[in-house]
Design an enzyme around this catalytic site. Structure first.
Site, PDB file in Angstrom:
ATOM      1  N   GLU A  10       0.849  -1.195   0.000  1.00 46.00           N
ATOM      2  CA  GLU A  10       0.000   0.000   0.000  1.00 46.00           C
ATOM      3  C   GLU A  10       0.883   1.243   0.000  1.00 46.00           C
ATOM      4  O   GLU A  10       2.031   1.201   0.479  1.00 46.00           O
ATOM      5  CB  GLU A  10      -0.895  -0.018   1.251  1.00 46.00           C
ATOM      6  CG  GLU A  10      -1.828   1.184   1.347  1.00 46.00           C
ATOM      7  CD  GLU A  10      -2.929   1.028   2.401  1.00 46.00           C
ATOM      8  OE1 GLU A  10      -2.833   0.084   3.219  1.00 46.00           O
ATOM      9  OE2 GLU A  10      -3.858   1.833   2.404  1.00 46.00           O
ATOM     10  N   ASN A  22     -12.313  -1.257  -1.140  1.00 45.04           N
ATOM     11  CA  ASN A  22     -11.618  -1.867  -0.005  1.00 45.04           C
ATOM     12  C   ASN A  22     -12.309  -1.444   1.278  1.00 45.04           C
ATOM     13  O   ASN A  22     -12.600  -0.254   1.462  1.00 45.04           O
ATOM     14  CB  ASN A  22     -10.158  -1.384   0.038  1.00 45.04           C
ATOM     15  CG  ASN A  22      -9.496  -1.692   1.388  1.00 45.04           C
ATOM     16  OD1 ASN A  22      -9.153  -2.835   1.670  1.00 45.04           O
ATOM     17  ND2 ASN A  22      -9.348  -0.676   2.238  1.00 45.04           N
ATOM     18  N   GLU A  23     -12.559  -2.378   2.162  1.00 44.23           N
ATOM     19  CA  GLU A  23     -13.186  -2.073   3.458  1.00 44.23           C
ATOM     20  C   GLU A  23     -14.308  -1.047   3.262  1.00 44.23           C
ATOM     21  O   GLU A  23     -14.339   0.003   3.907  1.00 44.23           O
ATOM     22  CB  GLU A  23     -12.138  -1.606   4.484  1.00 44.23           C
ATOM     23  CG  GLU A  23     -11.101  -2.685   4.766  1.00 44.23           C
ATOM     24  CD  GLU A  23     -10.269  -2.473   6.033  1.00 44.23           C
ATOM     25  OE1 GLU A  23     -10.326  -1.392   6.638  1.00 44.23           O
ATOM     26  OE2 GLU A  23      -9.563  -3.431   6.422  1.00 44.23           O
ATOM     27  N   TYR A  44      -6.791  -8.811  11.510  1.00 42.83           N
ATOM     28  CA  TYR A  44      -5.458  -8.593  12.077  1.00 42.83           C
ATOM     29  C   TYR A  44      -5.381  -9.213  13.467  1.00 42.83           C
ATOM     30  O   TYR A  44      -6.321  -9.088  14.264  1.00 42.83           O
ATOM     31  CB  TYR A  44      -5.169  -7.091  12.175  1.00 42.83           C
ATOM     32  CG  TYR A  44      -4.890  -6.482  10.813  1.00 42.83           C
ATOM     33  CD1 TYR A  44      -3.630  -6.593  10.234  1.00 42.83           C
ATOM     34  CD2 TYR A  44      -5.886  -5.819  10.094  1.00 42.83           C
ATOM     35  CE1 TYR A  44      -3.362  -6.052   8.981  1.00 42.83           C
ATOM     36  CE2 TYR A  44      -5.631  -5.280   8.843  1.00 42.83           C
ATOM     37  CZ  TYR A  44      -4.363  -5.402   8.292  1.00 42.83           C
ATOM     38  OH  TYR A  44      -4.108  -4.876   7.050  1.00 42.83           O
ATOM     39  N   GLU A  59      -6.028  -9.080   3.667  1.00 32.05           N
ATOM     40  CA  GLU A  59      -5.246  -8.385   4.700  1.00 32.05           C
ATOM     41  C   GLU A  59      -5.254  -9.265   5.930  1.00 32.05           C
ATOM     42  O   GLU A  59      -6.322  -9.552   6.486  1.00 32.05           O
ATOM     43  CB  GLU A  59      -5.832  -7.006   5.005  1.00 32.05           C
ATOM     44  CG  GLU A  59      -5.634  -6.020   3.871  1.00 32.05           C
ATOM     45  CD  GLU A  59      -6.021  -4.589   4.231  1.00 32.05           C
ATOM     46  OE1 GLU A  59      -5.914  -4.208   5.425  1.00 32.05           O
ATOM     47  OE2 GLU A  59      -6.441  -3.868   3.313  1.00 32.05           O
ATOM     48  N   GLN A 118       2.074  -6.033   5.701  1.00 36.30           N
ATOM     49  CA  GLN A 118       2.254  -5.737   4.300  1.00 36.30           C
ATOM     50  C   GLN A 118       3.660  -6.161   3.897  1.00 36.30           C
ATOM     51  O   GLN A 118       4.472  -6.475   4.767  1.00 36.30           O
ATOM     52  CB  GLN A 118       2.037  -4.251   4.061  1.00 36.30           C
ATOM     53  CG  GLN A 118       0.612  -3.797   4.378  1.00 36.30           C
ATOM     54  CD  GLN A 118       0.306  -2.386   3.884  1.00 36.30           C
ATOM     55  OE1 GLN A 118       1.097  -1.745   3.226  1.00 36.30           O
ATOM     56  NE2 GLN A 118      -0.888  -1.907   4.236  1.00 36.30           N
TER      57      GLN A 118
HETATM   58  O1  AHR Z   1      -3.014  -2.472   6.297  1.00 30.06           O
HETATM   59  C1  AHR Z   1      -3.329  -1.276   6.916  1.00 30.06           C
HETATM   60  C2  AHR Z   1      -4.794  -0.887   6.782  1.00 30.06           C
HETATM   61  O2  AHR Z   1      -5.579  -1.790   7.508  1.00 30.06           O
HETATM   62  C3  AHR Z   1      -5.380  -0.923   5.394  1.00 30.06           C
HETATM   63  O3  AHR Z   1      -5.139   0.232   4.677  1.00 30.06           O
HETATM   64  C4  AHR Z   1      -6.835  -1.082   5.657  1.00 30.06           C
HETATM   65  O4  AHR Z   1      -7.502  -1.717   4.587  1.00 30.06           O
HETATM   66  C5  AHR Z   1      -6.885  -1.850   6.956  1.00 30.06           C
HETATM   67  O5  AHR Z   1      -7.780  -1.307   7.838  1.00 30.06           O
END
Ligand code: AHR
Length: 487
Positions: A25, A172-173, A239, A296, A345
């Site tokens: 990103e 995205n999201e 995450y 992600e 990432q």
């Molecule tokens: O990876 C960091 C961020 O986490 C991304 O930009 C977003 O899609 C997610 O919330």
């Protein structure tokens, strides 16, 4: 003695190589000074792409790379990133760190990077703040080979031949930074936008709709019936944050045993997420035509002291290697639904596989897990079983097994116990075991590679392995991950 049983006759789905994908990103030092330094840099590069980074990614056979975001994707206007660099718009990256984005890395540069690495590009389009026309024209610009305004513009910018683009994400999201939409609203928008993302000539887009965050099962319930006939896959983001506490994530290094196990517990939660979203998808898509893409995933801690909080820069320890090993085993075991995953990432951001500083580069413990696991790419998942015990709230032994096209069996096994070694006996039924060999990554839970000690942690030959009576015996020290090859 712990048992692992692998059934070579129980061949299941193919493990899509794209499970070993990465995400890049316009965030912090992922693109600029991460993978891209520009043609004029003294750091060795080809067309501006760091040679050391490109070579490292070729080594792990990086299959696919997602770009340009993330949250950045829904603010990215692709025309800002084409044409002569001096004329490209300079602007503030409002999401990430408030720094200047000079757009010197755009569509041509991303596709050149993918060409050098030999990976598939996965482009994430802007649905949040972009128009249908803008998205439609981006696809035309990249993939149309005939006479058209966008094909002409591409040619004016030095590229006559269209690129081949398969993976294309629409937003995205979209439930969050991508527009704060509700599920039904997004699904309607998705259907509209994707209509104008045309398949030109031989180029067939693989259309990807924005799926849920973590355990938002309602999102999956609502979008699946509406997008399933228009999408090849939906996404999911998750995450691993220790104890799920975003305001007290804790440091990436110098953490406690409690934080180690809390992180692994958080990583292990992926099993439940993939299972439950998969069950909902099964209701609407029993034939598994629509894939689940976890585009992600990874660990998320406090940023390194003294760094820009918007850059999400964190060190990477053996704890991260264990979280990656566990998560990738989960993806392998769900390969009938999980068709792609992209760790967040690739360089210098969150659970990075590579860290850079000036002309120096460090391969993180997570990178080495991708190296150990590359044997699974496109292999057939095999039925397998591991005897486990609980340690700190997680099963101490995580495995997956596959058979490649030559009939070789590969087992990846992680001993998540921070301290206790495991003596393991692997029984491979349905095959004659002639030989076994392995590679192992092992270290203290808090150990890491840094720019002064880049080879502190590296995979080594697994010495402690023997075959007898058709069984393979080996030893995994606490906090280690190994790849065992059985022939
Ligand atoms: O990876 C960091 C961020 O986490 C991304 O930009 C977003 O899609 C997610 O919330």
């Amino acid at each position: 003695m712990r048992k692992i049983i692998v059934n070579a006759l129980d061949k299941r789905s193919r493990i899509n190589r794209n499970i070993y994908g990465n995400f890049s990103e316009h965030l912090g030092r992922c693109i600029y000074n991460g993978l891209y330094v520009g043609e004029g840099s003294s750091i060795p590069n080809i067309n501006g792409m760091r040679t050391d980074v490109v070579e490292a990614l070729k080594h792990i056979k990086l299959p696919v790379l997602r770009w340009p975001g993330g949250c950045f994707a829904d603010e990215y206007h692709w025309k800002d990133g084409i044409g002569p660099k001096a004329g490209r718009k300079r602007m503030v990256n409002t999401h990430w760190g408030g720094v200047i984005e000079d757009n010197s890395f755009g569509t041509h540069e991303f596709l050149e990077f993918c060409r050098q690495v030999g990976c598939e590009p996965y482009i994430n389009g802007n649905l949040g703040s972009g128009t249908v026309q803008e998205m439609s024209e981006w696809v035309e610009y990249m993939t149309f080979g005939g006479e058209s305004p966008m094909a002409r513009l591409r040619e004016e910018n030095g590229r006559k031949e269209p690129w081949r683009i398969k993976y294309f994400g629409v937003g995205n999201e979209s439930w969050g930074c991508g527009g704060n939409m509700q599920a039904e609203y997004y699904a309607h928008e998705y259907r509209r936008y994707q209509t104008y993302c045309r398949d030109y000539g031989e180029n067939k887009l693989y259309r990807i709709a924005c799926g849920p965050y973590t355990d938002d099962y309602d999102w999956t319930e609502k979008i699946m019936p509406m997008v399933k006939d228009f999408a090849d896959a939906i996404t999911m983001h998750y995450y691993a944050v220790p104890k799920g506490k975003w305001d007290q994530k804790g440091p990436a290094t110098g953490f406690t045993r409690e934080a180690y196990y809390a992180t692994l517990q958080a990583a292990a939660y992926m099993e439940e997420l993939v299972t439950k979203h998969g069950q909902i998808m099964d209701k609407y898509d029993p034939e598994h035509k629509v894939g689940l893409i976890v585009d992600e995933w990874g660990t998320w801690y406090d940023v390194e002291p003294g760094t820009n909080p918007g850059f999400l820069y964190q060190q990477n320890t053996m704890r991260d290697a264990m979280a990656a090993a566990l998560t990738l085993n989960i993806f392998n075991s769900h390969c009938d639904r999980v068709v792609m995953a992209n760790i967040a990432q690739m360089v210098n951001v969150l659970q990075a596989v590579i860290l850079t500083e000036g002309d120096k580069m460090v391969l993180t413990p997570t990178y080495h897990v991708f190296d150990l696991y590359k044997c699974h790419q496109d292999a057939r998942l095999l039925g397998s079983f591991a005897e486990t015990e609980d340690v700190g709230g997680v099963a101490d032994l995580s495995i997956s097994a596959s058979m490649d096209s030559e009939g070789t069996v590969h087992v990846t096994a992680a001993n998540l116990d921070a301290d206790r070694r495991l003596e393991i006996e692997l029984e491979a039924s349905g095959m004659r075991v002639n030989s076994a060999a392995g590679r192992i990554l092992a270290g203290n839970m808090g150990a890491f590679n840094d720019f002064d000690h880049p080879k502190n942690l590296e995979p080594a030959v697994l010495e402690d392995i023997a075959t007898a009576g058709g069984r393979v015996r080996f030893m995994l020290p606490g906090c280690s991950v190994a790849e065992i090859t059985v022939r």
